[in-house]
Enzyme design. Structure first.
Site, PDB file in Angstrom:
ATOM      1  N   LYS A 154       4.759   0.676   9.576  1.00  0.00           N
ATOM      2  CA  LYS A 154       4.567   2.108   9.820  1.00  0.00           C
ATOM      3  C   LYS A 154       5.827   2.667  10.480  1.00  0.00           C
ATOM      4  O   LYS A 154       6.749   1.939  10.836  1.00  0.00           O
ATOM      5  CB  LYS A 154       3.365   2.357  10.751  1.00  0.00           C
ATOM      6  CG  LYS A 154       2.050   1.758  10.295  1.00  0.00           C
ATOM      7  CD  LYS A 154       1.460   2.447   9.072  1.00  0.00           C
ATOM      8  CE  LYS A 154       0.148   1.787   8.638  1.00  0.00           C
ATOM      9  NZ  LYS A 154      -0.390   2.377   7.399  1.00  0.00           N
ATOM     10  N   SER A 202      -3.265   6.840   5.495  1.00  0.00           N
ATOM     11  CA  SER A 202      -2.638   5.824   6.338  1.00  0.00           C
ATOM     12  C   SER A 202      -3.574   5.459   7.479  1.00  0.00           C
ATOM     13  O   SER A 202      -3.989   6.317   8.265  1.00  0.00           O
ATOM     14  CB  SER A 202      -1.314   6.350   6.907  1.00  0.00           C
ATOM     15  OG  SER A 202      -0.770   5.446   7.844  1.00  0.00           O
ATOM     16  N   SER A 243       0.838  -1.201   0.000  1.00  0.00           N
ATOM     17  CA  SER A 243       0.000   0.000   0.000  1.00  0.00           C
ATOM     18  C   SER A 243       0.873   1.252   0.000  1.00  0.00           C
ATOM     19  O   SER A 243       2.087   1.182   0.191  1.00  0.00           O
ATOM     20  CB  SER A 243      -0.918   0.011   1.230  1.00  0.00           C
ATOM     21  OG  SER A 243      -0.179   0.363   2.395  1.00  0.00           O
ATOM     22  N   SER A 258       0.843   3.807   2.178  1.00  0.00           N
ATOM     23  CA  SER A 258       0.759   4.543   3.436  1.00  0.00           C
ATOM     24  C   SER A 258       2.085   5.147   3.878  1.00  0.00           C
ATOM     25  O   SER A 258       2.105   6.040   4.731  1.00  0.00           O
ATOM     26  CB  SER A 258       0.222   3.635   4.550  1.00  0.00           C
ATOM     27  OG  SER A 258       1.159   2.627   4.886  1.00  0.00           O
TER      28      SER A 258
END
Length: 251
Positions: free
Chosen positions: A105, A197, A42, A44
């Site tokens: 993250k 995100s 993704s 994010s």
């Protein structure tokens, strides 16, 4: 004569089986103890990590938990040989909601920190994190259209820095939040693509991450291919590989 040939064939087959078993054991040990490959599915963490990046995650960076092993067998609880993440690390972890989905993250909050976003600016313990406007970043919006968005250089109190983007400026849903107090033994995670995100700001879906759920620290990009390109159509790699991202350190 025939017996001798058959015996040699059996010995050769057994040697091949042993080599395969040894190779599998080495692969399991490396994946469990040292490094795990991980791909970015993704956007994010844009602009730091892109869809199509493949990277190595160091398993030893934070010590080991049950999530360090494939399928997270419940052999023990907590962490052994543990080491705390540093603010600014990009970490892979198991989603607390199900303890199985891999997420990646940036660590922005440590145990005891008070985290808040005000007008798009990250605040740590009541102080705004330094944010410097730099050039625009070319990306795609939620409808897949190419667009230029604001890019900022964000610098943490310890001096470490990275880049973030704001797809919707400073007025998106998560650009103004309540104050989150990071619980003991937990970490607060956010993506660098702040308006795209799902992270610790969303307590219903991610929330704060227990230390036990940490898998490892992202270290280096070993391969990168354009979004939408097929990994298996290797004859098309020359035109789709992002050569400038190969072996790039992650920070």
């Amino acid at each position: 004569m025939g017996v001798t040939v058959k015996k040699k064939e059996e010995e050769g087959l057994w040697e091949t089986i042993k080599v395969i078993i040894q190779a599998l054991l080495i692969a399991v040990v490396v994946r469990t103890v040292l490094f795990q490959p991980f791909n970015i599915p993704s956007g994010s963490l844009i602009p730091t990590l892109l869809i199509g990046d493949y990277l190595f995650v160091s398993k030893y960076a934070y010590g080991y938990s049950k999530h360090s092993m494939p399928f997270s067998p419940p052999l023990f609880s907590g962490r052994i040989f543990g080491s705390e993440p540093k603010r600014g690390d990009i970490a892979v972890f198991k989603l607390p909601k199900d303890n199985s989905t891999d997420y990646i993250k940036r660590v922005v909050g440590l145990p005891g920190d008070r985290i808040q976003v005000i007008g798009g600016v990250l605040h740590i313990n009541g102080q705004p994190v330094q944010r410097e406007r730099v050039d625009d970043y070319q990306t795609v919006d939620e409808y897949g259209r190419s667009t230029a968005v604001p890019r900022y250089k964000e610098t943490f109190p310890d001096g470490s820095s990275h880049f973030v983007i704001e797809l919707k400026g400073d007025r998106a849903y998560w650009d103004n939040t309540e104050v989150y107090t990071v619980k003991p033994g937990h970490y607060f995670m956010m993506g660098d693509n702040r308006d795209n995100s799902t992270d610790s700001r969303d307590e219903a879906n991610v929330g704060q991450v227990p230390a036990e759920n940490l898998v490892g620290r992202a270290e280096i990009i070993f391969f990168s291919i354009d979004e939408g390109a097929s990994l298996w159509r290797f004859w098309e790699w020359p035109q789709h590989i992002r050569w400038n991202r190969l072996f790039e350190r992650i920070h």
